[in-house]
Design an enzyme around this catalytic site. Structure first.
Site, short mmCIF file in Angstrom:
data_model
loop_
_atom_site.label_atom_id
_atom_site.label_comp_id
_atom_site.label_asym_id
_atom_site.label_seq_id
_atom_site.Cartn_x
_atom_site.Cartn_y
_atom_site.Cartn_z
N SER A 166 0.85 -1.20 0.00
CA SER A 166 0.00 0.00 0.00
C SER A 166 0.87 1.24 0.00
CB SER A 166 -0.86 0.04 1.26
OG SER A 166 -0.08 0.44 2.37
N ASP A 167 0.34 2.33 -0.50
CA ASP A 167 1.01 3.61 -0.29
C ASP A 167 0.96 3.90 1.22
OD1 ASP A 167 2.27 6.03 -0.66
OD2 ASP A 167 1.10 6.56 -2.42
N CYS A 168 1.73 4.90 1.66
CA CYS A 168 1.89 5.14 3.10
C CYS A 168 0.91 6.21 3.58
CB CYS A 168 3.30 5.61 3.40
SG CYS A 168 4.58 4.60 2.64
N SER A 187 -2.11 4.05 3.06
CA SER A 187 -3.40 3.99 2.36
C SER A 187 -4.54 3.35 3.15
CB SER A 187 -3.28 3.19 1.08
OG SER A 187 -2.52 3.85 0.13
#
Ligand code: NAG
Ligand code: NAG
Ligand code: NAG
Ligand code: NAG
Length: 772
Positions: free
Chosen positions: A299-301, A303
């Site tokens: 995941s993006d940080c 998300s």
């Protein structure tokens, strides 16, 4: 990608400091040992453990490890700051490192120290893309992974790098457009596959080993950071199935299919009402099901936290955790899954087997990286160390990459190149004239050393330097000194444009004009100048510089992207003719009117006559441009001639195919069996008509029949060639009809349109009839 979410400012304060404060060499006492598991020399008991057994296959080793862990231990392997299991000889591993255009200090997995104070900082990706040289994309990736391995061996870098960013640069205002390979799906696909190969390919040729693990991000339809109150943490991208399939997805598909990437990162935004990291169709369905990712989804940080806390997508954090893992997420940048996954299992929202599956994907990646093979200094890359970082060859490649990318947009009366014998004085003006950090853009590392434009130019001729503005925002230009310098110099170079205060992560632009009083400074200086005036735009996105394009006093215009640590040397090489420019714009330069009327939040690629929406990118945009995709001049001239191309291609559709009986059949699906292996060659001769050596990109475009709102033109293939004066060579393009000529219909299915496809090569056109 990674930036932590504002709502989590407090817990993330430490990470923010790591991110925002430029790193400083750590004390000499910094760790100089790599992090690795299965140190069987240090602890012979570890030999008994199946996951340490190099003779076993990757999945068997991962399965052996998972079965030894408790649920409490497993959940610590779902987050970037992964857990440690002392009884199994597994140390902490930090997953988050970055290497967008050189090993970066963004992300806690990588630091510089007195031992390795910097790494080679290549041009920002948008400029490298402008080289249209797929060999260069891969070569840079290879050098970056060599430097990364060298840093890993002394404990300064991880093995998992969350690069490249392959989102389509669909709007010129996007602050992160600089990080991408531009607006075209074909170019972005080639960039993705080649950069990833360069990073990942094992030196021993073993397909299942990774030199480092790359990650294509941000999946998918991301393309907006912060514009007039719309931000990526809340943005719901409304995307048609057609645009998704033919614009937003291709770079990711190619990254997995052709590049065999080890990871994909899902984004913050929603696509059609669902957060990408919680969408089982986008993750399990497409990335794993259709594309067969061999690796992990991250995941993006952060998300997951974002869709729970800011988008209110689920009622409880446990539900949010369960949804992510069930959708196919394996690793969470952030801490959310570490906190809530056990609760989700206990509440019956998730089977423990789903957690096993996720951590197995993570372990499998680390196994392929050799993390479980003991000390890396005794392995394949063991000899790499500080001397392999910032080596003279690597730094020369940074300069070469900038030279290959720089785009010459205007050159009236061949006023460039300047002859250092005839030019005895040069006025060097502008807020970017002596740029250092500006040249390396974002997701940067500490570079080996800069050559600024001023320094590069000063090595060839005596210069007078006048900044003209105190910063790129140029509130008040100091015009008089600049005019005076220009009026007495033999030639004037203006280095203008942007920096991270104008366009960056979390900051999209509002307009497309040069900031503040830059246009006035440029015009006044041009008017006052004695000799030729060269305007250099240093930026990620394009600008409306119509005023300069039409000003006769401005004889040359060059776009240099953010040209990397040796950018100034490359600029000087081109200005003084030591290198003949061959870069081509990887994105359309729109006029200001585009920014005035088009909302950045509109994801549609196609124009809408009903609303006056003009569409986006050279494939669909119907309005005026300042410069076009593919524009770029050389100091020499090239001509093309078409040697071979079919006038007719017949598709061997089955006897009982509906198109055989229906007279109004206009297209057929590429899933059709007849679509296998229908291909043809296009053979072109390219001639260098001039007196100096030059490089040229041959583009093969096609205009499909007007069906399914097809693009007006799309790039099928490109090839970069280098030609001596008065010489020619042939370029052969292989065109697979169903892969390359196809378009996407309104429902998102790939079709081949029957009828006339017009091929374009330079000024040449050729009609090709596709029929059954
Ligand atoms: C490993 O984890 C345990 C907790 O599980 C902790 O007490 C210990 O300090 C950790 N070891 C290292 C080297 O970080
Ligand atoms: C240009 O920048 C370099 C590097 O920061 C610096 O050493 C030099 O003094 C600057 N030159 C001028 C004339 O300001
Ligand atoms: C250019 O400079 C001359 C004087 O040198 C001045 O008369 C003229 O107005 C200037 N033109 C522009 C467009 O600034
Ligand atoms: C493409 O890049 C490679 C690597 O830098 C270089 O060797 C090659 O000459 C380039 N090709 C052209 C046509 O410029």
């Amino acid at each position: 990608m990674p930036r932590l979410h504002p709502n989590r400012l407090f817990p993330c304060l430490l990470l923010f400091l790591i991110l925002l404060v430029p790193p400083r060499p750590s004390p000499v006492s910094a760790q100089q040992k790599p992090v690795f598991a299965c140190d069987v020399d240090g602890d012979p008991r570890l030999k008994q453990l199946g996951f340490c057994d190099k003779s076993k296959g990757v999945s068997a080793r991962a399965a052996d490890l998972v079965k030894r862990l408790t649920l409490d231990e497993k959940v610590t392997f779902l987050v970037n700051a992964a857990g440690n299991v002392t009884r199994l000889g597994i140390p902490h591993y930090e997953w988050w490192s970055e290497a967008l255009h050189g090993v970066s200090y963004v992300g806690p997995g990588t630091q510089f120290s007195s031992l390795i104070p910097g790494a080679t900082s290549f041009p920002q990706v948008i400029l490298t893309a402008a080289s249209f040289n797929t060999t260069l994309f891969q070569t840079i990736g290879k050098v970056v992974s060599t430097e990364a391995r060298a840093m890993h061996n002394v404990g300064l870098a991880g093995l998992t790098f969350w690069s490249p960013n392959v989102n389509i640069f669909r709007d010129p205002r996007w602050g992160r457009g600089q990080e991408t390979p531009g607006e075209d799906p074909k170019l972005s696909s080639k960039y993705a596959a080649n950069y990833v190969r360069g990073l990942q390919r094992s030196d021993d040729g073993s397909p299942n080993k990774l030199k480092v693990a790359a990650c294509c991000k941000h999946y998918t339809a991301y393309d907006l950071d912060n514009w007039k109150g719309a931000d990526r943490f809340h943005f719901n991208a409304i995307v048609t199935p057609q645009d998704l399939e033919d614009t937003y997805q291709p770079p990711f598909r190619s990254c997995v299919f052709d590049g065999n990437v080890a990871s994909i990162m899902c984004s913050y935004n929603q696509v059609n009402g669902k957060p990408t990291c919680a969408d089982p169709d986008l993750l399990n369905g497409i990335i794993r099901g259709e594309w067969k990712l061999n690796g992990y989804i991250v995941s993006d940080c952060d998300s997951v936290d974002v869709y729970y806390r800011s988008q209110h997508y689920t009622k409880t954090p446990e539900e949010a955790a369960a949804k992510a893992i069930l959708a196919g997420l394996d690793l969470n940048c952030g801490s959310f899954l570490g906190q809530y996954t056990k609760g989700a299992v206990n509440a019956g929202l998730l089977d423990e087997s789903a957690v096993d599956n996720a951590v197995s994907n993570n372990f499998a990646t680390l196994i392929r990286l050799g993390f479980f093979d003991g000390d890396p200094r005794k392995q394949l890359y063991g000899k790499l160390g500080p001397a392999d970082v910032c080596s003279p060859n690597n730094q020369e490649l940074a300069r070469e990459a900038a030279r290959q990318g720089i785009v010459l947009l205007k050159n009236t009366a061949k006023s460039l190149p300047l002859s250092p014998r005839k030019i005895n004085s040069l006025a060097v003006i502008g807020p970017n004239a002596n740029a250092t950090k500006t040249m390396i853009g974002n997701y940067e590392g500490t570079p080996c050393g800069y050559v600024t434009p001023l320094q590069g130019l000063s090595l060839s001729v005596p210069t007078t330097y006048v900044p003209g503005c105190s910063s790129v925002s140029c509130g008040t230009a100091q015009i008089e000194d600049a005019k005076k310098a220009a009026s007495s110099a033999d030639a004037t170079v203006l280095v203008m444009g942007a920096d991270q205060s104008i366009e960056r992560e979390s900051l999209d632009r509002i307009d497309l004009l040069l900031p503040g009083q830059q246009p006035m400074l440029v015009s006044e200086v041009a008017n006052a100048s004695k000799g030729p005036v060269i305007l250099i735009i240093m930026s990620g996105g394009g600008f409306d510089i119509s005023f300069a394009k039409s000003n006769d006093k401005i004889t040359s215009i060059m776009w240099v992207g953010y040209p990397g640590e040796k950018g100034g040397a490359a600029i000087a090489d081109i200005i003084f003719g030591r290198h003949n420019p061959g870069g081509k714009l990887p994105m359309t330069w729109y006029p200001q009117s585009f920014a005035d009327k088009v909302p950045m939040t509109n994801m549609n690629m196609r124009p809408d006559p009903a609303t006056g929406y003009p569409g986006r990118t050279y494939r669909f945009y119907t309005g005026d441009t300042v410069y076009k995709f593919g524009d770029g001049l050389s100091y020499t001239d090239f001509s093309h001639s078409l040697i071979e191309a079919p006038a007719l291609v017949a598709i061997p559709l089955d006897e009982n195919h509906v198109c055989r009986s229906s007279s109004d059949c206009k297209s057929f699906d590429i899933q059709d069996a007849a679509c296998q292996n229908v291909a043809f060659d296009v053979l072109v001769t390219v001639r260098n008509k001039g007196k100096i050596k030059g490089v040229h990109t041959v583009f093969l475009f096609s205009s499909p029949p007007a069906l399914h709102q097809a693009p007006q033109k799309h790039l099928l293939a490109f090839e970069k060639v280098s030609l001596s004066p008065a010489s020619e060579m042939s370029v052969r393009f292989f065109v697979d009809v169903c892969k390359d000529l196809s378009i996407v219909d309104e429902a998102g299915h790939r079709k081949v349109a029957l009828g006339t496809h017009v091929l374009h090569i330079g000024d040449l056109t050729h009609s090709l009839n596709v029929r059954i």
